[in-house]
Design an enzyme around this catalytic site. Structure first.
Site, PDB file in Angstrom:
ATOM      1  N   HIS A 127      46.603  38.261  37.117  1.00 17.89           N
ATOM      2  CA  HIS A 127      46.674  38.111  38.577  1.00 17.89           C
ATOM      3  C   HIS A 127      47.046  36.680  38.937  1.00 17.89           C
ATOM      4  CE1 HIS A 127      44.414  41.913  38.721  1.00 17.89           C
ATOM      5  NE2 HIS A 127      44.902  42.034  39.944  1.00 17.89           N
ATOM      6  N   LYS A 131      43.169  34.248  42.690  1.00 19.44           N
ATOM      7  CA  LYS A 131      42.166  35.320  42.619  1.00 19.44           C
ATOM      8  C   LYS A 131      40.816  34.759  42.199  1.00 19.44           C
ATOM      9  CE  LYS A 131      41.376  39.994  40.873  1.00 19.44           C
ATOM     10  NZ  LYS A 131      41.007  40.535  42.190  1.00 19.44           N
TER      11      LYS A 131
END
Ligand code: NAD
Length: 212
Positions: A127, A131
């Site tokens: 990600h 995040k």
């Protein structure tokens, strides 16, 4: 729909409001770090923020007495328990992944897990650098579906919206299944589907699997 978003200034909040507007819905209420704006009373609330905002979200749902769609990841067991209680009074849709591809991925795990006893199984997820939670909620969902303790490796790179891969291997071969979200629109589409589904539903706790 006249809707409200908790975390309306965030990446998902903006993607959701863009798609909802394109489909003729109106953002009438919002809550973010710098407080609340309110044009009208919302008919549905959507939360894509952080677990620390959760208590506020529950209070707003009680105040407006409207359905909730929550995609915030990293919720504790206690918070999930609270959502299930809240669902006795309003419809609640909770999922750590609102993309259709991940729902299909979960079904593939159901097929594979019975035929790969004794194989090594590992999950990787990648990600964007912003995040906050690790491993991702989706990776935890995939692990839970495997029904056993599967190691998860996490990478945080650039602006990746979300990649997940499961590897299954015996001594002679490796099988892998991957999902890549090309943009946050994939999740926003699932949120719109969920909102349309839940508007006239009975109170209860729904997952995105129930909806698609
Ligand atoms: P983001 O950081 O861009 O947005 C979060 C928003 O919440 C921001 O606008 C921030 O200001 C706000 N916020 C943070 N703390 C707050 C506070 N104390 N009070 C009020 N507002 C506060 O993050 P994002 O990429 O939009 O992701 C949001 C959440 O959605 C994360 O938990 C992420 O993991 C999750 N997510 C879920 C899915 C899914 O399909 N379920 C998909 C993508 C992201």
């Amino acid at each position: 729909m006249k809707y409200g978003i908790i975390g309306y200034k965030g990446r998902m909040g903006k993607e959701i409001s863009q798609l909802f507007e394109e489909n003729g819905n109106q953002l009438v209420w919002g809550y973010d770090k710098d407080g609340e704006f309110s044009k009208e009373v919302p008919e549905i609330l959507i939360d894509f923020s952080l677990p620390e905002v959760f208590e506020k979200t529950v209070n707003y749902v009680k105040k407006f007495n409207v359905p909730l769609i929550i995609g915030t990841t990293g919720l504790s067991d206690n918070q999930i328990y609270t959502l299930k209680n809240l669902a006795k009074n309003v419809p609640v849709v909770q999922s750590y992944n609102f993309s259709i591809g991940i729902q299909l991925f979960l079904k593939m795990i159901d097929v594979l897990k019975d035929s790969t006893n004794g194989w090594d199984v590992e999950i990787t997820e990648t990600h964007h650098r912003f995040k906050k939670d690790k491993p991702s909620g989706t990776a935890k969902m995939l692990k839970e579906r495997c029904g056993k303790d599967v190691p998860i490796s996490s990478l945080r790179l650039g602006n990746v919206p979300g990649d997940h891969t499961i590897y299954l291997s015996n001594l002679g071969e490796v099988l892998s299944i991957s999902h890549r979200a090309l943009s946050r629109r994939a999740f926003a589409e699932g949120v719109l589907k969920s909102a349309e589904f839940v508007m006239n539903k009975d109170n209860g706790f729904y997952t995105f699997s129930d909806i698609i």
